[in-house]
Design an enzyme around this catalytic site. Sequence first.
Site, short mmCIF file in Angstrom:
data_model
loop_
_atom_site.label_atom_id
_atom_site.label_comp_id
_atom_site.label_asym_id
_atom_site.label_seq_id
_atom_site.Cartn_x
_atom_site.Cartn_y
_atom_site.Cartn_z
N CYS A 49 20.97 11.25 6.35
CA CYS A 49 20.83 10.94 4.92
C CYS A 49 19.61 10.07 4.65
CB CYS A 49 22.10 10.28 4.40
SG CYS A 49 22.64 8.92 5.41
N GLY A 187 40.79 -1.45 -8.05
CA GLY A 187 39.59 -0.67 -8.33
C GLY A 187 39.44 0.41 -7.27
#
Lengths: 436, 275
Positions: A49, A187
Amino acid sequence: MDIIGISINHKTASIELRESLHLSQDEILQFIPILKQTVFSEGYVLSTCNRTEIFGIPKSGKITYRDIQKNLLEFKKVDGLSSEHFLNYFSCGAVKHVLEVAASINSLIIGDSQIHGQVKDAFLLSEDLGFSKTLMHKLFESAVRVGKRTITETKIGEGAVTISYAGIKILEKIFSSFETKAALVIGAGETGELAAKHLRENGIGKLSISNRTKLKAEILANKLNGDVIEFNNIKESIHKFDIIVSATSANGYILEFDDVKKMMKERKGKMCSILDIALPRDVNPKVVDIDGIFYSDIDSLNIIVNENLKNRESQIPLVNDIIMDEMKSFFKWYNTLNIVPTIKDFRDFFEEIRLDEIEKVRYKIHDYEYEKVDSMTKRIIGRILHNPTWNLKRISETGTNFEEAKIYSDVIRELFNLDNKPENNSDKDFDNNGAK
Amino acid sequence: MLQTMQIMSYSLPVLYFITFLAYLYDFMNESKFLHNIKRLFLFLTLLFHVVYLVERTFYLEHLPIVTQYEIFSLLAFAIAFTYFLIELLSDIRGTGVFILIFPLFFQTKSTIFIKDVYLVNSILQNYPLGTHVITAILGFSAISISAAYASMYFLLYKNIKANKFNIIFKRLPNLEILDRLNYYSILIGFILLTIAIVIGFAWLPSAFPGFSYFDPKIVSTMIVWLIYGVGIVLKASKNISGKSFAKFSLYAFLFSILSLVLTGTILSGFHDFVN
């Protein structure tokens, strides 16, 4: 040495460009035959990546890094990508770069151990496709050795360098084991998910997720084998948790000072760690004044991250020493590639002359005399060739100056005409004194 | 023999100092070499101390547990030895620097003030006294160690609270382990003190005509014993933990030291054997 290569990485291109150029394993499988056909006799392709790298031995001296770039851009069309985004490497520089990548000092996060496996996989794929031969295989061995040595001989990979991992390090200084502990992650976004993953990987006993959108919490909870706490009921449930990680994008505090104070009463003072990794913060930082509460926000976690990054950077000179070591042994080996055939041809040349000459007297003298002549000529040749052979080896094995070794090798081949053997065998033109 | 004993006595603080330095250096710099070798230093110091105590026993023809400074030397040995055992069993090597300061202090004081010639009451040259004193000393050593762990707990607690990630944060074991080590040290100390008290009650009335249950040392030891007993019950029933337990451990230790000093100086009773 004629190894060349190109690299596009976090230093040269934006994440969007790097992502667009990323080659999947299937794409590498298709791309390597193209490289074999057009530019390289052997090589390897690494694509992660953060970087895409192509290195190899050109098929001819005319091939340059432009040809490799052209091949790549034709294979993977990426808008906005130009030659400015590539770093180009040659010879020693190319080998050094490959080893630096393997040592993880060229990574976005210095010391990121993931790269060791990625380099290894890239070389192995090349080998499987017959794209890696003697030279690439040797480079692969050196790269793997560099990767291993950086881990064992330096502290380049030590310390937490991400926020959520730094959070785990703080928790490890509070709790002796996570197995008996319960954690609540508030979250279920990217940050929350990463923190939940880290907790699960570190063996947390009970993991609960809470999110304003319940579905997201359920998906993450299912993924990590946890349960869901209703977002609206958080305050009633928080006392059950030893660890609270908050990573929402809410504006304003989710947990106020009084909520935490009440929670600690219900916990009878039992320690609780709150990692507030949200921006803006989710928990009123005043909770740090409550006994038994350990509160850390992004700023405090960043202290750990920055310190560890600094420590890792301080290890780079040691890693460079390892790279230099490995480069020396790589080039020592590489230089002998030129010299070994020359030495062999050189000795064969003398041996052939010797055999040719003693053959002439074979039937003119007794067998025992022949044996004496045979061993005597062997000794003479051996003594004559000892110094040049030893010096050639020495020149080839010292340092990275392969050019010097090549010059010596070429001179010997030229002087003794080693590349045209049939001519050497002819002795018709020589008189008894050895002159033409 | 006296000269050898004196040389050994002066060597002991030096050895404890070297061992303490090894632990301190490793704590500050995480030396790979000292990480293992410091334990060897401690072992050799303990061995040397044993030889010294044995030699002193042979020379004085009784256990060296009569004078205050003999007790100090034995206390130094007991603390260092107890720590050595804890380190061996738990393999937690980062806490030694906080504990080995005690043996260094006690042995130095012992070396400076100890007398090698004195008259000793014949009643003190027997087996029950030896067991009584040794168990009491080991008990006090264990509670001294518990106080050291409690101090470490406070240091680390404050560091984490203040988000200070310095050497204390890096080297000390986690809070739960420190809490556990504190508790186990108190538990061991309490058991040993119990044994010392039981032996004392069984033997002292017959050995000392002037024995009194209201002897200051007996009363203060009983109070110390009770305080630790209550602490253990509270901890076992989970009514006290973490910072509160560390606080309890430190206050109890301070009280026991204070009572030892007071009963050893101002309020001395029949436990004063040298005079």
